[in-house]
Design an enzyme around this catalytic site. Structure first.
Site, short mmCIF file in Angstrom:
data_model
loop_
_atom_site.label_atom_id
_atom_site.label_comp_id
_atom_site.label_asym_id
_atom_site.label_seq_id
_atom_site.Cartn_x
_atom_site.Cartn_y
_atom_site.Cartn_z
N THR A 115 0.80 -1.22 0.00
CA THR A 115 0.00 0.00 0.00
C THR A 115 0.83 1.27 0.00
OG1 THR A 115 -1.35 -1.29 1.50
CG2 THR A 115 -1.87 1.06 1.33
N ARG A 137 -11.66 -10.30 -1.98
CA ARG A 137 -10.96 -10.03 -0.72
C ARG A 137 -10.64 -8.52 -0.60
NH1 ARG A 137 -5.88 -7.54 0.81
NH2 ARG A 137 -5.33 -8.34 2.85
N VAL A 138 -10.90 -7.99 0.56
CA VAL A 138 -10.58 -6.59 0.85
C VAL A 138 -9.74 -6.56 2.12
CG1 VAL A 138 -11.53 -4.34 1.50
CG2 VAL A 138 -12.67 -5.71 -0.26
N THR A 170 0.47 -0.53 6.48
CA THR A 170 0.86 -1.34 5.33
C THR A 170 1.11 -2.75 5.84
OG1 THR A 170 2.42 -1.51 3.48
CG2 THR A 170 3.32 -0.73 5.57
N GLY A 171 1.02 -3.70 4.93
CA GLY A 171 1.25 -5.07 5.35
C GLY A 171 -0.01 -5.91 5.27
N1 GLY Z 1 -2.34 -3.68 3.29
C1 GLY Z 1 -2.90 -4.00 2.06
C2 GLY Z 1 -3.79 -5.17 2.11
O1 GLY Z 1 -3.70 -6.00 3.00
O2 GLY Z 1 -4.60 -5.28 1.22
#
Ligand code: GLY
Length: 341
Positions: free
Chosen positions: A201, A229-230, A252-253
């Site tokens: 991200t 998926r989100v 992020t991650g």
């Molecule tokens: N951090 C981005 C995701 O898991 O979609």
């Protein structure tokens, strides 16, 4: 005991000197020294944050609004076809569809998001329109696309030759597990198909000259994810949160872990309690580890925070998380070379 590793490099990009410094702690101290009055300042995740910050700076240096700055800024990686984790050219899901997640939040607590939206490069701009033109916060999937098209966005194919090839390569084994997002080759043995590093991200936080904060967060999500998926990135409070009295945070991650802890909201609330930006990020990471100690060695999660005074800090579960900082004096890329193990 926290390991601190020194990696200091210097390089020139155009007329801009980039200083690669090891710790978020060092970054935080430096900011206090350089910029006593807070803004304007921009921070964003990963190395692609450097170019994004420069675009955002064009807005802030002319007394522009932080909200405009973060939108302009994150549009840079969204449009960058070499970027395989944000916008057009981002890796598709396991069925070959590129679906984007994004959110934006302003100084008044207004926010907008799109989830699993296909065919539109600038998901962040659609998220902003959701905020400004609808009574809602989130639009998802087909509805988000329909809204974008009704508002003048053009339908595009977001799967590029490169991301398509990477998907074909992935299909050979179709191994379904998150790949740790550590971008720097000095740290990372984890390469994706196509020899790309999995830094995901872009989250950006900006404080403008009027002392107002805004943030934006945009991603193509986990590479080769399940369709639909989100992750955390479009979820206000998880991937991004702004409180104009206190500060902002982004993440992020592996998004699932951030959602489970409402990570960015947590970071801001910790700053409200008096934590420094770095310590707030560190505590949020520690909560994730506490909940899932068995997973902690396998995943990456990082937070980046900026407070109302213009102080910033970051912390990540694994080494190799970098973030970019832009203020009047200089552009920095700061590598968080720490591990809590
Ligand atoms: N951090 C981005 C995701 O898991 O979609």
């Amino acid at each position: 005991m926290i390991n601190r590793r020194k990696f200091i490099y210097h390089s020139i990009v155009g007329a801009t000197t980039l200083h690669f410094v090891d710790t978020a702690y060092a970054a935080s101290q430096k900011q206090q020294k350089n910029n006593k009055n807070g803004g304007p300042i921009i921070v964003s995740t990963w190395d692609f944050g450097i170019a994004a910050n420069l675009a955002a700076w064009e807005v802030l240096k002319n007394n522009g609004r932080a909200l405009d700055a973060v939108e302009v800024g994150v549009k840079v990686p969204e449009a960058d076809l070499k970027n395989l984790t944000v916008g057009k050219g981002g890796y598709p899901d396991r069925d070959g569809h590129v679906s984007l997640d994004a959110c934006i939040m302003d100084e008044n607590g207004n926010c907008g998001a799109v989830l699993a939206m296909e065919h539109i490069t600038h998901a962040i701009s659609v998220a902003r329109l959701v905020m400004e033109k609808t009574p809602h916060v989130m639009l998802a999937g087909e509805g988000a696309l329909q809204f974008a098209l009704e508002n003048g966005f053009q339908k595009e194919n977001l799967l590029t030759e490169e991301s398509g090839k990477a998907w074909q390569e992935w299909l050979k084994d179709a191994e379904y597990k998150p790949i740790m997002n550590i971008e720097n080759q000095h740290f990372s043995p984890n390469k994706l198909p196509g020899n790309q590093y999995n830094h995901d991200t872009i989250g950006m936080l900006a404080l403008d000259a009027n002392g107002n904060l805004s943030g934006a967060c945009t991603t193509s999500g986990m590479a080769f994810k399940m369709r639909g998926r989100v992750g955390d990135s479009p979820i206000i409070g998880a991937g991004l949160y702004i409180d104009n009295e206190i500060g902002g945070a982004t993440s992020t991650g592996v998004g699932e872990e951030v959602v489970r802890t409402v990570g960015s909201f947590l970071v801001v609330e910790l700053m409200r309690q008096g934590f420094s930006p770095e310590d707030a990020c560190k505590e949020a990471v520690a909560r994730i580890v506490k909940k899932k100690p068995e997973k902690a060695k396998e995943i990456q999660v990082g937070f980046l925070a900026l407070n109302k005074k213009g102080e910033y800090g970051a912390y990540a579960l694994q080494e190799g998380f970098s973030f970019a900082v832009c203020h009047e004096q200089q552009q920095d890329l700061l590598i968080q070379g720490k591990s809590i193990f």
